[in-house]
Enzyme design. Sequence first.
Site, PDB file in Angstrom:
ATOM      1  N   SER A  25       1.033  -1.336  -0.225  1.00  0.00           N
ATOM      2  CA  SER A  25      -0.321  -0.009  -0.112  1.00  0.00           C
ATOM      3  C   SER A  25       0.362   0.996   0.258  1.00  0.00           C
ATOM      4  O   SER A  25       0.525   2.663  -1.248  1.00  0.00           O
ATOM      5  CB  SER A  25      -0.818  -0.229   1.550  1.00  0.00           C
ATOM      6  OG  SER A  25      -0.145  -0.144   2.164  1.00  0.00           O
ATOM      7  N   ASP A 201      -3.257   7.990  10.138  1.00  0.00           N
ATOM      8  CA  ASP A 201      -2.842   6.048  10.783  1.00  0.00           C
ATOM      9  C   ASP A 201      -1.789   5.756  11.193  1.00  0.00           C
ATOM     10  O   ASP A 201      -1.769   4.581  11.655  1.00  0.00           O
ATOM     11  CB  ASP A 201      -4.075   5.139   9.428  1.00  0.00           C
ATOM     12  CG  ASP A 201      -2.282   4.578   8.616  1.00  0.00           C
ATOM     13  OD1 ASP A 201      -1.615   5.781   8.334  1.00  0.00           O
ATOM     14  OD2 ASP A 201      -2.971   4.145   7.365  1.00  0.00           O
ATOM     15  N   HIS A 204       0.914   5.094   7.498  1.00  0.00           N
ATOM     16  CA  HIS A 204       0.835   5.628   6.415  1.00  0.00           C
ATOM     17  C   HIS A 204       0.985   7.606   5.614  1.00  0.00           C
ATOM     18  O   HIS A 204       1.076   7.833   6.574  1.00  0.00           O
ATOM     19  CB  HIS A 204      -0.603   5.822   5.145  1.00  0.00           C
ATOM     20  CG  HIS A 204      -0.846   4.805   4.423  1.00  0.00           C
ATOM     21  ND1 HIS A 204      -1.723   3.806   5.221  1.00  0.00           N
ATOM     22  CD2 HIS A 204      -0.084   3.837   3.320  1.00  0.00           C
ATOM     23  CE1 HIS A 204      -1.942   2.457   5.181  1.00  0.00           C
ATOM     24  NE2 HIS A 204      -0.753   2.209   3.918  1.00  0.00           N
TER      25      HIS A 204
END
Length: 649
Positions: A25, A201, A204
Amino acid sequence: MMHKYKISEAKNCLVDKHIAFIGDSRIRQLFYSFVKIINPQFKEEGNKHGNIPFEDKSASVKVDFLWHPEVNGSMKQCIKVWTEDSVTKPHVIVAGAATWSIKIHNGSNEALSQYKMNITSIAPLLEKLAKTSDVYWVLQDPVYEDLLSENRKMITNEKIDAYNEAAVSILNSSTRNSKSNVKVFSVSKLIAQETIMESLDGLHLPESSRETSAMILMNVYCNKILKPVDGSCCQPRPPLTLIQKLAACFFTLSIIGYLIFYIIHRNAHRKNKPCTDLESGEEKKNIINPSVSPLEIFLQSFCKLGLIMAYFYMCDRANLFMKENKVYTHSTFFIPIIYILVLGVFYNENTKETKVLNREQTDEWKGWMQLVILIYHISGASTFLPVYMHIRVLVAAYLFQTGYGHFSYFWVKGDFGIHRVCQGAFEKIFSLWPLSKCFELKGNVYEWWFRWRLDRYVVFHGMLFAFIYLALQKRQILSEGKGEPLFSSKISNFLLFISVVSFLTYSIWASSCKNKAECNELHPSVSVVQILAFILIRNIPGYARSVYSSFFAWFGKISLELFICQYHIWLAADTRGILVLIPGNPMLNIIVSTFIFVCVAHEISQITNDLAQIIIPKDNSSLFKRLACIAAFFCGLLVLSSIQDKSRH
C-alpha cells in the site's frame, strides 16, 4: 536541488514510456502521487488490494501499479516475466515491500529470515532488468507507533530497520565484481522521519510528503533527460566542449610560461643580490634592477585567471559540489541588510571632489545596490514581491547613473531605437546568427525581451538628465563647492521636500504592489521619479555631497565582477539555488563561499585592469589592429561553438 515538474515536462520526459510500481500500500501511495504529476485529476479509486492501471494516450505514457504486498514467489514470478519478455518489460520499475510480512507473521524472526531468502532470489532478476531499465528499490518508511491500530502494533520501527538493512545488504552484494545497478530509493524514508507523526493511521505518509517523494522520483529519472537548470541532482557531468579544452590548454600554457619566467627572474635576482664587502663591512649596491616585463605580467594574469576559471568549472559545471534550494525568511533578508547598512554608515570618508554624482558617490551607489541584490539573491527574497519591486528600482537606478553594468544591465543595450517594435520583430533580429549565439537562451530571446521592456526608458532618462545637468552647469546655476547647497536655499529646500515626498510615495506604492505584471508595466515609466528623487536628496545638501561610504564604494568598484561571479561560484541554477561547499552547516558554508566569492571578484577586477594596460595601447593605429585581432578571435570562438553544436545534434 529538486525541479518541480509541470504536466507538460513530465509528459515530455515519459513519452512512450512504461513505468511499473510493484509492492504494498505504501508503493500504491507513491504510484498515485507519481501519476498525479502527469494527470492531477486522477482519482485514488479502484481495488486497494489489486492492480491499478493508468494510461495517458496523448503522450503514450503507461503507469501500472501491481499489488504484491510481500516479497515472495508471486513477486518473483512477475519480475521474472519481464526478464524473459522484452516487449512487456517496463522502462522504470519501482518496487518495495515489508510491512505485510511483519504484520502477517506477527513480527517473527522466521519471517525476516524468509524475507532475506526471497529478496536474495529476486535480486539477480532485478540486476538483470537494471541493465536496460531503471530499477528502484524503495526502503520502508518508519511508522508512528502511537497511532497504529491494534492489528498493526507488531510493525515497529525496530523491525522496519531490520528489513531495510537486509534489503540494502543483499541488493548491494548481488553483484560480485561491480557496483549494483539497482538503485536504493531511501529519500522517502528520510522524509517520513520528519513527517510520519502527521500520518492519519501511523503507517502511511501524509499526502504532502508522498508528493515530495514522487517529485524526487521524477527528478531522479527525468533530470538526466530534460536537464532542467534548477534540478541539480541526478544529472551526469556534461562532457568537455572543444572551447573548454582549448581554454584549458591556453591557461595551462600560460601557467607553464609564467613559472618559467618566475624561475628565470628568481635566479637573476639571486645573482644580483647585494653582497657584503668583507673588507669594509658594507653592502655593495645592486647595479642591475631588472623590471617586470609586460609579457610576464600578461602570463601572470592569465595564470591567475586560469586557476579562477578552473574553480568556476568545478563549482558550476563539474557537479563536484552540491547545490541546495533557497528558503526565504524575513530574518535572512533584513538582518544582513541592517548589518551592511551599519557598516556602510560607519566607514565614511570625504570625497575628493564635490560635483553631482562624483566618482566616489557613484561607486558608493553601485556598491550598496550590488550588496542589496546579492542579499536578495542568496536569501531567496524573489518570493517576496514588494522586495522584488524595490530591487528592480535599484537596478534601474544603476542604469540611470552609468549605462553599463552586469547581465541585467547589459540587457538594456537591446534599446537600439526599436523600443516600439513588437516582440516578434525583436525575436527575429536577435535570432539571426551570430546574435542568436550570443543572446538566445534555450532557443528563444524572451528573457532579453522581458529585461529590455522592464528598463527600456532608462537610457533616454539618463541622456536627458545629463543634458539638463550640463545646461545648468554651463549657466552656473549649480553650486558644487564643498559644503554648499546645490541651489539657492529656497530652491534647495523646495526640491528636497518634493524629493522626499516623491521618494516615500513611490516606496509605499512599490511595497504595496500586489500584481507583479501590472507593476512591471508601470515601472519603466515611473521609476525615474524614485531615481531622480534619490539623486536630489543625495546631492542637494553640501555636507551629503562631500562625504561617501568607503565600505560601499569598495564593493562598487567590483560590482560588475560580483554580479557575474555570483552565478558561477556563489549561487546555483541562475540564482535559484545556493552552492554548497560545506554540507550540513549552512552558516559556515555561506561565510566560506562568500569570502572566496568576494576575493575572486576582486582578483578578476585586478586582472582585468592589468590586462587592459597591456592589451589596449595609447596610439590609435595599434589600438585598431588589436581590436581587429580581438574581434577575429571572438568570431573564431563563435564559429567553433556553432560547429560544435552541429556535431552534437
